[in-house]
Motif scaffolding. Structure first.
Motif, mmCIF file in Angstrom:
data_model
loop_
_atom_site.group_PDB
_atom_site.id
_atom_site.type_symbol
_atom_site.label_atom_id
_atom_site.label_comp_id
_atom_site.label_asym_id
_atom_site.label_seq_id
_atom_site.Cartn_x
_atom_site.Cartn_y
_atom_site.Cartn_z
ATOM 1 N N MET A 260 0.830 -1.223 0.000
ATOM 2 C CA MET A 260 0.000 0.000 0.000
ATOM 3 C C MET A 260 0.855 1.260 0.000
ATOM 4 S SD MET A 260 -3.341 0.299 0.083
ATOM 5 C CE MET A 260 -4.448 -0.992 -0.453
ATOM 6 N N GLU A 261 0.466 2.221 -0.823
ATOM 7 C CA GLU A 261 1.202 3.486 -0.840
ATOM 8 C C GLU A 261 0.675 4.406 0.261
ATOM 9 O OE1 GLU A 261 -0.689 2.333 -3.800
ATOM 10 O OE2 GLU A 261 0.113 3.695 -5.313
ATOM 11 N N PHE A 262 1.590 5.215 0.781
ATOM 12 C CA PHE A 262 1.228 6.150 1.847
ATOM 13 C C PHE A 262 1.721 7.559 1.518
ATOM 14 C CE2 PHE A 262 -0.508 3.936 5.591
ATOM 15 C CZ PHE A 262 -0.387 2.622 5.189
ATOM 16 N N ASP A 263 1.810 7.878 0.199
ATOM 17 C CA ASP A 263 2.304 9.215 -0.118
ATOM 18 C C ASP A 263 1.349 9.941 -1.081
ATOM 19 O OD1 ASP A 263 2.897 7.464 -2.137
ATOM 20 O OD2 ASP A 263 4.807 8.375 -2.642
ATOM 21 N N GLY A 264 1.505 11.288 -1.163
ATOM 22 C CA GLY A 264 0.653 12.092 -2.034
ATOM 23 C C GLY A 264 -0.815 11.923 -1.670
ATOM 24 N N VAL A 265 -1.675 11.811 -2.692
ATOM 25 C CA VAL A 265 -3.110 11.635 -2.406
ATOM 26 C C VAL A 265 -3.403 10.269 -1.798
ATOM 27 C CG1 VAL A 265 -4.118 13.287 -4.031
ATOM 28 C CG2 VAL A 265 -3.612 10.957 -4.802
ATOM 29 N N ARG A 266 -2.379 9.404 -1.732
ATOM 30 C CA ARG A 266 -2.550 8.083 -1.115
ATOM 31 C C ARG A 266 -2.088 8.061 0.346
ATOM 32 N NH1 ARG A 266 -5.426 5.207 -4.615
ATOM 33 N NH2 ARG A 266 -4.702 5.293 -6.743
ATOM 34 N N GLU A 267 -1.753 9.225 0.910
ATOM 35 C CA GLU A 267 -1.477 9.264 2.352
ATOM 36 C C GLU A 267 -2.702 8.732 3.083
ATOM 37 O OE1 GLU A 267 0.648 12.757 3.980
ATOM 38 O OE2 GLU A 267 -0.810 12.725 5.619
ATOM 39 N N ASP B 222 -1.453 10.830 14.838
ATOM 40 C CA ASP B 222 -0.898 12.170 15.059
ATOM 41 C C ASP B 222 0.306 12.528 14.180
ATOM 42 O OD1 ASP B 222 1.131 10.686 16.203
ATOM 43 O OD2 ASP B 222 0.833 11.448 18.235
ATOM 44 N N SER B 223 0.796 11.598 13.379
ATOM 45 C CA SER B 223 1.908 11.900 12.457
ATOM 46 C C SER B 223 1.850 10.902 11.318
ATOM 47 C CB SER B 223 3.261 11.789 13.170
ATOM 48 O OG SER B 223 3.500 10.433 13.531
ATOM 49 N N VAL B 224 2.521 11.235 10.227
ATOM 50 C CA VAL B 224 2.534 10.333 9.070
ATOM 51 C C VAL B 224 3.169 8.999 9.463
ATOM 52 C CG1 VAL B 224 3.493 10.019 6.745
ATOM 53 C CG2 VAL B 224 2.550 12.231 7.415
ATOM 54 N N GLU B 225 4.240 9.071 10.247
ATOM 55 C CA GLU B 225 4.942 7.853 10.681
ATOM 56 C C GLU B 225 4.026 6.969 11.534
ATOM 57 O OE1 GLU B 225 8.262 8.872 13.118
ATOM 58 O OE2 GLU B 225 8.963 6.797 13.258
ATOM 59 N N ASN B 226 3.350 7.580 12.501
ATOM 60 C CA ASN B 226 2.438 6.795 13.348
ATOM 61 C C ASN B 226 1.219 6.314 12.574
ATOM 62 O OD1 ASN B 226 3.967 6.833 15.667
ATOM 63 N ND2 ASN B 226 3.045 8.733 16.429
ATOM 64 N N ALA B 227 0.767 7.103 11.621
ATOM 65 C CA ALA B 227 -0.393 6.699 10.822
ATOM 66 C C ALA B 227 -0.115 5.389 10.098
ATOM 67 C CB ALA B 227 -0.758 7.791 9.830
ATOM 68 N N GLU B 228 1.066 5.283 9.500
ATOM 69 C CA GLU B 228 1.398 4.052 8.768
ATOM 70 C C GLU B 228 1.426 2.865 9.728
ATOM 71 O OE1 GLU B 228 4.577 4.456 5.956
ATOM 72 O OE2 GLU B 228 4.529 2.323 5.461
ATOM 73 N N LYS B 229 2.022 3.058 10.898
ATOM 74 C CA LYS B 229 2.052 1.969 11.902
ATOM 75 C C LYS B 229 0.643 1.601 12.341
ATOM 76 C CE LYS B 229 6.432 3.192 14.045
ATOM 77 N NZ LYS B 229 6.930 4.144 15.035
ATOM 78 N N GLU B 230 -0.183 2.610 12.618
ATOM 79 C CA GLU B 230 -1.530 2.352 13.141
ATOM 80 C C GLU B 230 -2.434 1.703 12.093
ATOM 81 O OE1 GLU B 230 -3.014 5.976 14.931
ATOM 82 O OE2 GLU B 230 -1.534 5.890 16.545
#
Ligand code: DAT
Ligand code: MG
Length: 159
Positions: free
Chosen positions: A1-8, A124-132
């Motif tokens: 899964m991508e997590f960048d741009g509109v795919r965040e 609360d952050s992009v890094e935590n979002a990916e983990k969660e």
């Protein structure tokens, strides 16, 4: 899964107090109206193991046992929302932790009065979002599809 741009992507939980108060539709509707894309949703009953990881940053706090009990008191609705800078956008939509002083117009500011019963969780952050997202959802539960309204939600150079 991508997590960048509109795919965040970001994880949102509709908490037990909101389930009890019949606010699921109200809360989901706010993310929809913002123009975000829902890519995963399910009802879940949380256990100590998952909550221990999810709230590991609060494990030494006095309120940790009651926080876990609250989060186990009803199922929650877990969702993954996608969009450009969606982590920031969703945190702003939710408002600050202490709901009674959260900005009017935000979900917590409009719908809640408590610090602990504050109706939603948001990463609360992009890094935590990916983990969660990966903690709560499997790859199979995250969907990829085109949303027709995107050409009206974003400018050409943002999509
Ligand atoms: P947030 O949910 O705004 O990201 P957080 O990560 O600091 O806030 O805390 C997670 C949850 O824990 C929060 O939504 C409600 C609960 N909580 C935080 N601080 C608390 C406190 N002082 N007393 C009781 N519950 C608290
Ligand atoms: Mg938090």
């Amino acid at each position: 899964m991508e997590f960048d741009g509109v795919r965040e992507k970001t994880l949102v939980l509709v908490k037990p107090d909101a389930i009890q108060r019949g606010l699921i539709g109200e809360i989901v509707g706010r993310f929809e109206r913002k123009g975000l894309k829902l890519v995963g949703i399910k009802m879940m009953s949380l256990d100590d193991e998952l909550l221990g990881k999810h709230y590991s940053h609060l494990a030494d706090k006095d309120f940790f046992p009651s926080l876990k009990n609250f989060m186990k008191s009803s199922p929650v609705i877990a969702m993954v929302w996608e969009g450009l800078e969606v982590v920031t956008a969703v945190r702003l939509l939710c408002g600050i932790t202490k709901a009674r002083t959260a900005e009017a117009g935000s979900i917590r500011g409009d719908l809640a009065m408590s610090v602990s019963c504050n109706v939603v969780h948001a990463s609360d952050s992009v890094e935590n979002a990916e983990k969660e997202v990966n903690r709560f959802f499997t790859e199979d539960e995250l969907h990829r599809y085109n949303k027709a309204e995107y050409e009206h939600v974003y400018a050409d150079d943002e999509r």
